[in-house]
Design an enzyme around this catalytic site. Sequence first.
Site, PDB file in Angstrom:
ATOM      1  N   GLU A 137       4.274  25.219 -15.222  1.00  6.38           N
ATOM      2  CA  GLU A 137       4.217  25.793 -13.971  1.00  6.38           C
ATOM      3  C   GLU A 137       4.863  24.358 -13.379  1.00  6.38           C
ATOM      4  O   GLU A 137       4.927  23.727 -13.150  1.00  6.38           O
ATOM      5  CB  GLU A 137       2.443  25.874 -13.656  1.00  6.38           C
ATOM      6  CG  GLU A 137       1.509  24.710 -14.062  1.00  6.38           C
ATOM      7  CD  GLU A 137       0.683  24.410 -13.909  1.00  6.38           C
ATOM      8  OE1 GLU A 137      -0.129  25.463 -14.654  1.00  6.38           O
ATOM      9  OE2 GLU A 137      -0.202  23.524 -14.080  1.00  6.38           O
ATOM     10  N   LYS A 139       5.131  21.190 -10.316  1.00  2.00           N
ATOM     11  CA  LYS A 139       4.629  20.361  -9.533  1.00  2.00           C
ATOM     12  C   LYS A 139       3.804  20.278  -8.504  1.00  2.00           C
ATOM     13  O   LYS A 139       5.158  20.246  -8.263  1.00  2.00           O
ATOM     14  CB  LYS A 139       4.444  19.003 -10.660  1.00  2.00           C
ATOM     15  CG  LYS A 139       3.727  18.045 -10.378  1.00  2.00           C
ATOM     16  CD  LYS A 139       3.991  16.262 -11.258  1.00  2.00           C
ATOM     17  CE  LYS A 139       4.024  15.660 -11.084  1.00  2.00           C
ATOM     18  NZ  LYS A 139       4.063  14.769  -9.718  1.00  2.00           N
ATOM     19  N   ASP A 141       3.650  19.747  -4.640  1.00  2.00           N
ATOM     20  CA  ASP A 141       3.606  18.230  -3.763  1.00  2.00           C
ATOM     21  C   ASP A 141       2.358  18.496  -2.863  1.00  2.00           C
ATOM     22  O   ASP A 141       2.595  18.138  -1.799  1.00  2.00           O
ATOM     23  CB  ASP A 141       4.833  17.940  -3.392  1.00  2.00           C
ATOM     24  CG  ASP A 141       5.240  16.224  -3.238  1.00  2.00           C
ATOM     25  OD1 ASP A 141       4.122  15.542  -3.592  1.00  2.00           O
ATOM     26  OD2 ASP A 141       6.655  16.367  -2.533  1.00  2.00           O
ATOM     27  N   TYR A 250      -4.695  24.706 -10.778  1.00  2.00           N
ATOM     28  CA  TYR A 250      -3.939  24.968 -11.941  1.00  2.00           C
ATOM     29  C   TYR A 250      -4.890  24.469 -13.410  1.00  2.00           C
ATOM     30  O   TYR A 250      -3.883  24.274 -13.705  1.00  2.00           O
ATOM     31  CB  TYR A 250      -2.756  23.908 -11.465  1.00  2.00           C
ATOM     32  CG  TYR A 250      -3.260  22.788 -10.866  1.00  2.00           C
ATOM     33  CD1 TYR A 250      -3.510  21.296 -11.463  1.00  2.00           C
ATOM     34  CD2 TYR A 250      -2.234  22.180  -9.467  1.00  2.00           C
ATOM     35  CE1 TYR A 250      -3.606  20.078 -10.821  1.00  2.00           C
ATOM     36  CE2 TYR A 250      -2.369  21.147  -9.041  1.00  2.00           C
ATOM     37  CZ  TYR A 250      -3.151  19.939  -9.422  1.00  2.00           C
ATOM     38  OH  TYR A 250      -3.117  18.781  -9.207  1.00  2.00           O
ATOM     39  N   LYS A 351      10.535  15.435 -13.959  1.00  2.00           N
ATOM     40  CA  LYS A 351      10.665  15.613 -11.994  1.00  2.00           C
ATOM     41  C   LYS A 351      12.198  16.290 -11.940  1.00  2.00           C
ATOM     42  O   LYS A 351      13.173  15.710 -12.891  1.00  2.00           O
ATOM     43  CB  LYS A 351      10.451  13.647 -12.503  1.00  2.00           C
ATOM     44  CG  LYS A 351       8.998  12.952 -12.390  1.00  2.00           C
ATOM     45  CD  LYS A 351       8.378  13.549 -11.226  1.00  2.00           C
ATOM     46  CE  LYS A 351       8.125  12.068 -10.186  1.00  2.00           C
ATOM     47  NZ  LYS A 351       6.549  12.621  -9.281  1.00  2.00           N
ATOM     48  N   CYS A 445      18.636 -15.631  15.388  1.00  2.00           N
ATOM     49  CA  CYS A 445      16.939 -14.753  15.179  1.00  2.00           C
ATOM     50  C   CYS A 445      17.179 -13.152  16.304  1.00  2.00           C
ATOM     51  O   CYS A 445      17.009 -13.568  17.303  1.00  2.00           O
ATOM     52  CB  CYS A 445      16.034 -15.723  15.348  1.00  2.00           C
ATOM     53  SG  CYS A 445      14.405 -14.277  15.109  1.00  2.00           S
ATOM     54  N   CYS A 448      13.189 -14.706  18.615  1.00  2.03           N
ATOM     55  CA  CYS A 448      13.520 -16.067  19.299  1.00  2.03           C
ATOM     56  C   CYS A 448      14.523 -16.730  18.710  1.00  2.03           C
ATOM     57  O   CYS A 448      14.789 -17.958  19.901  1.00  2.03           O
ATOM     58  CB  CYS A 448      11.920 -16.611  18.748  1.00  2.03           C
ATOM     59  SG  CYS A 448      12.935 -17.554  16.440  1.00  2.03           S
ATOM     60  N   CYS A 463      14.548 -17.204   9.420  1.00  5.67           N
ATOM     61  CA  CYS A 463      14.116 -17.804  10.677  1.00  5.67           C
ATOM     62  C   CYS A 463      12.629 -18.315  10.374  1.00  5.67           C
ATOM     63  O   CYS A 463      12.319 -18.008   9.804  1.00  5.67           O
ATOM     64  CB  CYS A 463      13.938 -16.328  12.026  1.00  5.67           C
ATOM     65  SG  CYS A 463      12.952 -16.960  13.361  1.00  5.67           S
ATOM     66  N   CYS A 468       8.021 -17.911  15.252  1.00  7.21           N
ATOM     67  CA  CYS A 468       8.605 -16.958  16.013  1.00  7.21           C
ATOM     68  C   CYS A 468       7.450 -15.494  16.449  1.00  7.21           C
ATOM     69  O   CYS A 468       7.423 -15.117  15.337  1.00  7.21           O
ATOM     70  CB  CYS A 468       9.875 -16.284  14.651  1.00  7.21           C
ATOM     71  SG  CYS A 468      10.656 -14.675  15.017  1.00  7.21           S
TER      72      CYS A 468
HETATM   73  S1  IVH Z   1      -2.792  18.957 -13.916  1.00  6.73           S
HETATM   74  C1  IVH Z   1      -4.814  15.786 -16.797  1.00  6.73           C
HETATM   75  N1  IVH Z   1      -1.102  20.261 -12.829  1.00  6.73           N
HETATM   76  O1  IVH Z   1       0.709  15.620 -10.026  1.00  6.73           O
HETATM   77  C2  IVH Z   1      -4.046  16.523 -16.051  1.00  6.73           C
HETATM   78  N2  IVH Z   1      -1.073  18.370 -12.029  1.00  6.73           N
HETATM   79  O2  IVH Z   1       1.012  13.079 -11.138  1.00  6.73           O
HETATM   80  C3  IVH Z   1      -4.359  16.938 -14.524  1.00  6.73           C
HETATM   81  N3  IVH Z   1      -0.347  18.233  -9.962  1.00  6.73           N
HETATM   82  O3  IVH Z   1      -2.418  14.025 -10.315  1.00  6.73           O
HETATM   83  C4  IVH Z   1      -3.290  17.501 -13.309  1.00  6.73           C
HETATM   84  N4  IVH Z   1       1.026  20.133  -9.158  1.00  6.73           N
HETATM   85  O4  IVH Z   1      -2.334  15.799  -8.613  1.00  6.73           O
HETATM   86  C5  IVH Z   1      -1.429  19.107 -12.508  1.00  6.73           C
HETATM   87  N5  IVH Z   1       0.544  21.995 -11.847  1.00  6.73           N
HETATM   88  C6  IVH Z   1      -0.138  21.084 -12.141  1.00  6.73           C
HETATM   89  C7  IVH Z   1       0.365  19.434 -10.452  1.00  6.73           C
HETATM   90  C8  IVH Z   1      -0.282  19.040 -11.112  1.00  6.73           C
HETATM   91  C9  IVH Z   1       0.986  19.088  -9.156  1.00  6.73           C
HETATM   92  C10 IVH Z   1      -0.354  16.415  -9.257  1.00  6.73           C
HETATM   93  C11 IVH Z   1      -1.992  15.854  -9.790  1.00  6.73           C
HETATM   94  C12 IVH Z   1      -1.261  14.627 -10.527  1.00  6.73           C
HETATM   95  C13 IVH Z   1      -0.462  14.041 -10.360  1.00  6.73           C
HETATM   96  C14 IVH Z   1       0.339  13.613 -11.493  1.00  6.73           C
END
Ligand code: IVH
Length: 704
Positions: A137, A139, A141, A250, A351, A445, A448, A463, A468
Site C-alpha cells: 500500500e 506510504k 506522507d 492502515y 522509498k 564578515c 560586522c 568571523c 558580531c
Molecule cells: S505501518 C508497525 N503503513 O511511515 C508498523 N506506516 O516510516 C506501523 N506510514 O511511522 C507502520 N504510510 O507514520 C505503515 N501504509 C503505511 C504507512 C505508514 C505512512 C508512516 C508511519 C510510520 C512511518 C515509518
Amino acid sequence: MYGTDEIQQLQKSSLSFLDKAGHQAEAVSPKETERLREVLRFHEYRYYVMSEPLVSDFEYDSLYKLLQRTESKYPELVSPDSPTQRVGSSLNQNFVTVQHLVPMLSLDNSYNAEDLIDFDRKARELSALDEIEYCIEPKFDGASISLIYENDRLTRAATRGDGVEGDDITTNIKQIRSIPLTAAFSKYGIKQIEIRGEIIMSKKAFAGYNMQLVSQGLAPLANPRNAASGSLRMKDPKEVAQRNLDAFLYHVSYFIRDKGWMTGDRKKTDPLATHAGSLELLWNMGFRSPQKEKRVVKGIQPVIDYCLDFEAHRDDLPYEIDGMVVKVNDIELQESLGMTSHHPRWAIAFKFKARQATTRLRAIEFQVGRTGAVTPVAKLDAVYLGGVTVSSISVHNEEYIREKDLRIGDHVLIERAGDVIPQIVKSLPELREGTETEIVFPKNCPVCGSELFKEETEAVWRCINIECEAQVVERIIHFVSKDAMDIKSFGEANVRKFYELGLLKDIPGIYGLDYERISELEGFGKKSLDNLQAAIEASKQQSLNRLMYGLGIRFVGETTAKTLANSVEHLLDFAGKTEEELTQLEDVGVKVAKSIHGFFQNHQNIDMLQQLELLGLQLKNEKKAAVASGALTGQTFLFTGTLSKLKRSEAEALAEAQGGVIVSGISAKLNYLVVGEDAGSKLEKAKRINTIRIISEDEFLNLI
Ligand code: IVH
C-alpha cells in the site's frame, strides 16, 4: 459500508429532512433526531471517505443546521458522537501526554529491488516458508496518529510523539470528517481497538491553504506534511476544522474481543487474520483505509513491480506519498516474525527515488552562524520538489561552489530524496547565456565587517569577532532552543525581534527583559506575555547538561555537554582546567578540549556565567557537590569478579568521585570488597579479615 437498500432509505430520509430544513423548521422531533444524525454521517462518509457526495454543500449545511437547532432545543438529546460535536469548544487546550497501548515503531527502509529481495529472503528464512504473501500500500506522507475506539466510540486520539508516549489530540482529530466518531466494531465482537494511520493534507487543500496564508501576508508552508502535523497541534480546534485535513488508516495495532466470540466459523472468516482483511474491515466501518490502493500478491517480484508502477504514477495522486509499504499479509506470520527495537520484521518501506527539478540560481547570500562560520546560501527561483517548495539551498563553502562550478544566473539541477534536505546536484553549463557571473566570496564578515579567517585544514571561513551581531543572535537562539534551555514560547522570531528593537542584547538579557515595553508590541497580549515570563523563569531550574549545551561551545554537542557537566562540581571549575585535563574525559579529543578551554579562558564568557548565576540559574552540579562532602571520603575499595551493571572502570570512577580510594590488594587497610560474579581467591582472602565489609554490586550502588 452502506448497502443499496440502506442508501435508498437514507436518501429518502435525507429528502424529507431537506424539505423540513427548506421550510426553516425549527427542529425535528426528538424521535427523529438520531435518524437525522445518521443521514449526516452518511453524507460525511460519501463526501470525505468516498469523495462521491450525494448532496450539495449547501444541502449538507442546511441539514447540519437543522440538527444544531434540534439539539439546542433538546439539549438532553446531544450525543458525544453527534456530527455537531466535531466542533470543539475549548479555546485553549493544552495537550496531555498519554501512553500508547503498543509502542509506535518506525519502518525499516528499502530503496531498490535488491533491498526488497533481501527483505523477502530474511522473512522466508525466519519463517521456513518457500513463498510469502504480501500486501502493498502507499506510504502516506503526513503525521502519524493512533486512534482508540471503545464500545464503538472514538475515545482517544494521540500523536506518535516519541513512539511510547504522544499528545492527546482527541478534540482536534474530531474535526477531521473522514474519521468516524463511531464505528460498529462490536459487530465483530471487538470491545476496544487501536488503529494507526496518517493525517494528511491533500495537494489541493495544501495549495489553497498556502494561498490563504500568502494573501494574509504570512509565509507559505513548505510541504503538506508540515501543514498536517502543525494543524494537529492547533490550540483552537475550530481552526483545525478549517484546514481540510484527511486521514488514511492502515494498521490495527491492538484489539480486545469479547470472550467466546471466536467460534469455529468466525475463526475461518475473521477479517483481522490478514492485513488486507483489516484494511477491508476498516473500510467497511467507514474509515478511509487504502482499500483501493492496496494489492495482495505472492512472492517478492510482483511486489517490486507494483512498487515501481505506483512510483511512476505518484504525481497523478491527489495526495503526497513518499514510497510504498510492503507488509506480510498473514497476521500470525507477522507475530512470529516479531520486531526489533526499532521496526517490525514483517514490514518494510520502499522509498521512492529522489525527485529532481531544474531552476535558476539568482543570488548567493552569506549567512553567519553561531560559531562565526560563514555559509553561502543559494537563492533560487522557487520550485515545488518532492512535496516541498524550495527557494534556497545551502552550498556549504567556497570549495563546494568551485567543485560544482556554480555561477549566478546558472540553471541548476536540484534534488531531494525523502526527508533529506534539498541539494544542488550540478549546474547546467550548456544552458549558459554568457550573462552568468562568478560567485565572489567575501573577505569580510557580511554582518560586522571584520576580516574573515580560514584555518588551513578547514574549508570554512569564519568571523572571529565574538561580538558580531549575527553570532550573538544565533547564540541566543541556540540557548533558548528545545534541546538546550527549552524556553518555550521564546523562539527564533522573538529573539530576532527583541534584538532588533534593542530589548535583548545577550544571553543574561533573557532574564532581565522589560516586559512592560514588550507588552506594547503588537502580538503580545497578557496571556502570551505571562507564558513567556513563566517559561523564562522555569528555565532557571534547567539541568547543568542543558546549560552547558546551551552555551553553544563549538564541537560540544548534547552528549559531550552531559559528560562535561557531570565532571565538575560547578560550571566555573572549567576555568581552572587545562586542555590536557579536559582530554581525560570521555569523548573529548584535542580539538574539543581546545575549544572548551578557549571558551573558559575568555573573560567575557566568565562574566556571562557569573551574571547567570546571580540571576538564579543553576551552575552547581548538585549531585557532585553532595558527593564532595561525601560519606566515602578516605574509604578504600576493591572490586573483584564480574559486575553486572557497571564496568569495573565505571564502578571505580564512581567510588573515587565520592572520595573513595581504590586499592589493589586485600589487606587490613581495605574497607570494602565489592563482589561480582565468579569472584575467586580475593573473596576467600577477605573473608579471613573481619574488618573488611564484603558487599554486592547493588549494595555498593546503594552506598553511593
Ligand atoms: S505501518 C508497525 N503503513 O511511515 C508498523 N506506516 O516510516 C506501523 N506510514 O511511522 C507502520 N504510510 O507514520 C505503515 N501504509 C503505511 C504507512 C505508514 C505512512 C508512516 C508511519 C510510520 C512511518 C515509518
